[in-house]
Design an enzyme around this catalytic site. Sequence first.
Site, PDB file in Angstrom:
ATOM      1  CB  SER A  25      -0.834   0.018   1.315  1.00 11.47           C
ATOM      2  OG  SER A  25      -1.761  -1.239   1.289  1.00 11.47           O
ATOM      3  NE  ARG A  46       2.587   3.914  10.379  1.00 12.57           N
ATOM      4  CZ  ARG A  46       2.403   2.457  10.241  1.00 12.57           C
ATOM      5  NH1 ARG A  46       1.301   1.885   9.989  1.00 12.57           N
ATOM      6  NH2 ARG A  46       3.549   1.824   9.585  1.00 12.57           N
ATOM      7  CG  HIS A  53      -1.607   2.573   4.794  1.00  7.41           C
ATOM      8  ND1 HIS A  53      -1.921   2.191   6.244  1.00  7.41           N
ATOM      9  CD2 HIS A  53      -1.837   1.714   3.978  1.00  7.41           C
ATOM     10  CE1 HIS A  53      -2.296   0.759   6.087  1.00  7.41           C
ATOM     11  NE2 HIS A  53      -2.297   0.472   4.544  1.00  7.41           N
TER      12      HIS A  53
END
Length: 212
Positions: free
Chosen positions: A16, A41, A44
């Site tokens: 990802s 992050r 994501h």
Amino acid sequence: MMELEHVLPADIEKTSFRIIEKELHEMGREIPEDKKHVILRVIHTTADFEYLDTMAFSEEVLQKASDAIRRGAHIVTDTTMAMSGINKRKLASFGGQVHCYIADPDVAGQAKTAGTTRSAAAVDKAIREAEEAGVPLVFAVGNAPTALIALEEKIHQGYRPELVIAVPVGFVNVVPAKERIMATGVPYICNRGRKGGSNVAAAICNAILYNM
């Protein structure tokens, strides 16, 4: 029918991240290297590339956050969802714990007596208990702007948290609460605008922890 990607469970996160960076590169965008672990992050977690433009960081905040955690700082969240999403084992390896006081009966009682929200009353309890124990605090707020407003008041009274992660989501007082925290002079990680959430608050905490 669209083809499925065959990715091992252990590789999903890494894949990802790679997809996110590839798509950003195709847009002609790059994440600042020193903030990459946090912004990547968050994107994501949300699948929202807008965070690249809206995330705001005070000067040297990531180093300050890491230093605080190494000194045993505890993390206080405004929701049980954010608390459940933070890697407690990693934090505990530095001597820290995660707390959420929102469901505590005494917090509900204090909020009713004071005519305020439980989120604001929880800030009072967190600071009071931390000062009694001599524990530094990181606040991770992903839902309640009233928690940020209560924190701002405490800061103006002289209290200094190690870090405020200011990412509540919503429409009522969310934007001004974030802006007011950023104006206090305390270390902050903030997402400007209406977006955010408990998942974003937890993702930021984990990004800091995983980069240590």
